[in-house]
Write an enzyme that holds these catalytic residues in place. Structure first.
Site, PDB file in Angstrom:
ATOM      1  N   MET A 104      40.931 -55.238 -61.677  1.00  0.00           N
ATOM      2  CA  MET A 104      39.726 -54.418 -61.813  1.00  0.00           C
ATOM      3  C   MET A 104      39.954 -53.345 -62.876  1.00  0.00           C
ATOM      4  O   MET A 104      39.248 -52.332 -62.914  1.00  0.00           O
ATOM      5  CB  MET A 104      39.362 -53.774 -60.471  1.00  0.00           C
ATOM      6  CG  MET A 104      39.005 -54.836 -59.423  1.00  0.00           C
ATOM      7  SD  MET A 104      37.851 -54.263 -58.173  1.00  0.00           S
ATOM      8  CE  MET A 104      38.750 -52.890 -57.499  1.00  0.00           C
ATOM      9  N   SER A 107      45.670 -47.937 -59.035  1.00  0.00           N
ATOM     10  CA  SER A 107      44.707 -47.302 -59.945  1.00  0.00           C
ATOM     11  C   SER A 107      44.120 -46.061 -59.301  1.00  0.00           C
ATOM     12  O   SER A 107      43.644 -45.158 -59.985  1.00  0.00           O
ATOM     13  CB  SER A 107      43.586 -48.271 -60.309  1.00  0.00           C
ATOM     14  OG  SER A 107      44.134 -49.451 -60.824  1.00  0.00           O
ATOM     15  N   HIS A 116      50.190 -53.821 -62.731  1.00  0.00           N
ATOM     16  CA  HIS A 116      49.386 -54.925 -63.273  1.00  0.00           C
ATOM     17  C   HIS A 116      50.159 -55.655 -64.372  1.00  0.00           C
ATOM     18  O   HIS A 116      50.105 -56.877 -64.480  1.00  0.00           O
ATOM     19  CB  HIS A 116      48.094 -54.391 -63.898  1.00  0.00           C
ATOM     20  CG  HIS A 116      47.144 -53.777 -62.928  1.00  0.00           C
ATOM     21  ND1 HIS A 116      46.881 -52.423 -62.909  1.00  0.00           N
ATOM     22  CD2 HIS A 116      46.376 -54.321 -61.958  1.00  0.00           C
ATOM     23  CE1 HIS A 116      45.984 -52.155 -61.970  1.00  0.00           C
ATOM     24  NE2 HIS A 116      45.664 -53.289 -61.376  1.00  0.00           N
ATOM     25  N   VAL A 168      55.058 -52.734 -57.197  1.00  0.00           N
ATOM     26  CA  VAL A 168      55.808 -51.900 -58.146  1.00  0.00           C
ATOM     27  C   VAL A 168      55.586 -50.430 -57.770  1.00  0.00           C
ATOM     28  O   VAL A 168      54.465 -50.022 -57.470  1.00  0.00           O
ATOM     29  CB  VAL A 168      55.344 -52.166 -59.600  1.00  0.00           C
ATOM     30  CG1 VAL A 168      56.095 -51.285 -60.583  1.00  0.00           C
ATOM     31  CG2 VAL A 168      55.536 -53.632 -59.953  1.00  0.00           C
ATOM     32  N   GLN A 205      32.866 -55.947 -53.593  1.00  0.00           N
ATOM     33  CA  GLN A 205      33.984 -55.672 -52.681  1.00  0.00           C
ATOM     34  C   GLN A 205      34.077 -54.194 -52.314  1.00  0.00           C
ATOM     35  O   GLN A 205      35.018 -53.787 -51.650  1.00  0.00           O
ATOM     36  CB  GLN A 205      35.299 -56.199 -53.245  1.00  0.00           C
ATOM     37  CG  GLN A 205      35.818 -55.499 -54.483  1.00  0.00           C
ATOM     38  CD  GLN A 205      37.019 -56.225 -55.078  1.00  0.00           C
ATOM     39  OE1 GLN A 205      36.898 -57.263 -55.703  1.00  0.00           O
ATOM     40  NE2 GLN A 205      38.208 -55.674 -54.869  1.00  0.00           N
ATOM     41  N   LEU A 231      44.572 -50.236 -65.790  1.00  0.00           N
ATOM     42  CA  LEU A 231      45.844 -50.943 -65.608  1.00  0.00           C
ATOM     43  C   LEU A 231      47.045 -50.007 -65.652  1.00  0.00           C
ATOM     44  O   LEU A 231      47.112 -49.079 -66.452  1.00  0.00           O
ATOM     45  CB  LEU A 231      45.998 -52.008 -66.705  1.00  0.00           C
ATOM     46  CG  LEU A 231      44.867 -53.048 -66.743  1.00  0.00           C
ATOM     47  CD1 LEU A 231      45.121 -54.063 -67.864  1.00  0.00           C
ATOM     48  CD2 LEU A 231      44.714 -53.778 -65.415  1.00  0.00           C
ATOM     49  N   GLN A 236      44.925 -59.240 -48.936  1.00  0.00           N
ATOM     50  CA  GLN A 236      44.155 -59.950 -49.967  1.00  0.00           C
ATOM     51  C   GLN A 236      44.894 -61.208 -50.408  1.00  0.00           C
ATOM     52  O   GLN A 236      44.307 -62.280 -50.554  1.00  0.00           O
ATOM     53  CB  GLN A 236      43.935 -59.011 -51.153  1.00  0.00           C
ATOM     54  CG  GLN A 236      43.445 -59.688 -52.422  1.00  0.00           C
ATOM     55  CD  GLN A 236      43.108 -58.701 -53.509  1.00  0.00           C
ATOM     56  OE1 GLN A 236      42.084 -58.032 -53.439  1.00  0.00           O
ATOM     57  NE2 GLN A 236      43.931 -58.585 -54.534  1.00  0.00           N
TER      58      GLN A 236
HETATM   59  O1  PAF Z   1      43.168 -56.738 -56.489  1.00  0.00           O
HETATM   60  C1  PAF Z   1      42.186 -56.508 -57.235  1.00  0.00           C
HETATM   61  O2  PAF Z   1      42.263 -55.779 -58.235  1.00  0.00           O
HETATM   62  C2  PAF Z   1      40.840 -57.134 -56.900  1.00  0.00           C
HETATM   63  O3  PAF Z   1      40.625 -57.172 -55.531  1.00  0.00           O
HETATM   64  C3  PAF Z   1      40.645 -58.532 -57.532  1.00  0.00           C
HETATM   65  C4  PAF Z   1      41.645 -59.538 -56.979  1.00  0.00           C
HETATM   66  C5  PAF Z   1      40.796 -58.427 -59.044  1.00  0.00           C
HETATM   67  C6  PAF Z   1      39.240 -59.053 -57.218  1.00  0.00           C
HETATM   68  O4  PAF Z   1      38.252 -58.216 -57.717  1.00  0.00           O
END
Ligand code: PAF
Length: 281
Positions: free
Chosen positions: A30, A186, A37, A176, A61, A33, A153
């Site tokens: 999302m 983030s 990431h 990390v 979400q 970064l 997730q």
């Molecule tokens: O983990 C995330 O940043 C989000 O939940 C994802 C997997 C990119 C889905 O929007």
């Protein structure tokens, strides 16, 4: 690095490498970064020839009272970081490309999305699973990499991929931490220096619980007590703090099989997730 925003050009861009039999790796994000990431990009690069990252702040979400509007965004900064990390393409769609008028499909995964984040954030995993399935459908990667930081997730996405026989390997990459121990997120930008110092009691507590596990402690209550004691000393309460089986998140009373401690605390207005995997076998 190629920058893509629409679905048909993204599919067209990937057609040539796919026809040549090159492996495609996808890193969904999302944005905003951080090094966590970028570690996902490196894991993808070890397993694929072409690495695509997506940046999309997925509205479905977020709950109505969550931080969708203030979620940190820096697409140009993200693009620079991804290019430096060796990413080949960035897919950063607008909401209309992901959710065109008339969009009405939702992917719901069952048991593993109930409780924990699923209880705290109703509808969250439906949003995650649906957007990730769409990203997988657009990019058609051989491998997709997600952080173990969002452990539930990861289990939900693995379950979806297995149940729907998706042709993709879902890979989890280790959480990390910043040098002080805070799990990278983030959302850490929301923390004041004072709240950051209090937040560190969570990673310290998890580290202490891991040490107790390594010394032979298996009792869930005893392991979780160690974490509770650490955060309570910093004046923080856990929103949840649980020992679960790492494969399917079944609650455990004892860590006699591969297990994970999953925790969420609220520091000020900020919800912080962290976890420790006690046994990776
Ligand atoms: O983990 C995330 O940043 C989000 O939940 C994802 C997997 C990119 C889905 O929007």
């Amino acid at each position: 690095m190629e920058r893509l925003t629409d679905v048909p050009p993204t599919k067209a861009y990937l057609r040539a490498p796919q026809r040549q039999g090159l492996r495609i790796g996808l890193v969904p994000t999302m944005g905003a970064l951080h090094d966590g990431h970028l570690s996902l990009v490196r894991v993808a690069a070890e397993r694929a020839d072409v690495v695509v990252a997506s940046v999309f702040v997925n509205p479905t979400q977020f709950g109505p009272d969550e931080d969708l509007d203030r979620y940190p965004r820096d697409l140009d900064g993200d693009a620079e970081k991804l290019a430096r990390a060796g990413c080949h393409a960035l897919f950063a769609p607008a909401a209309a490309a992901m959710y065109p008028d008339g969009f009405q499909t939702t992917v719901s995964v069952g048991l593993v999305t109930q409780g924990l984040e699923g209880a705290a954030r109703p509808g969250h995993f439906d949003g995650v699973n649906t957007v990730v399935l769409k990203l997988l459908s657009i990019v058609a990667p051989d491998v997709a990499v997600f952080g173990e930081k969002d452990y539930q997730q990861l289990v939900s996405l693995r379950t979806m991929a297995r149940d729907l026989a998706l042709d993709v390997e879902i890979v989890g990459a280790p959480l990390v931490r910043d040098p002080d121990g805070l799990a990278m997120s983030s959302r850490n930008v929301y923390l004041t220096p004072g709240s950051r110092a209090r937040a560190l009691s969570l990673s310290r507590g998890l580290r202490a619980a891991e040490a107790a596990y390594q010394a032979g402690e298996r009792d869930a209550a005893a392991l979780l007590d160690i974490v509770h004691t650490s955060i309570e000393a910093a004046g923080i309460e856990a929103e949840y703090l649980e020992l679960r089986r790492s494969s399917d998140l079944r609650p455990l009373y004892r860590a006699d099989e591969p297990a994970v401690i999953l925790a969420v605390v609220r520091v000020g207005d900020t919800r912080l997730l962290d976890n420790v995997i006690l046994d990776r076998s």
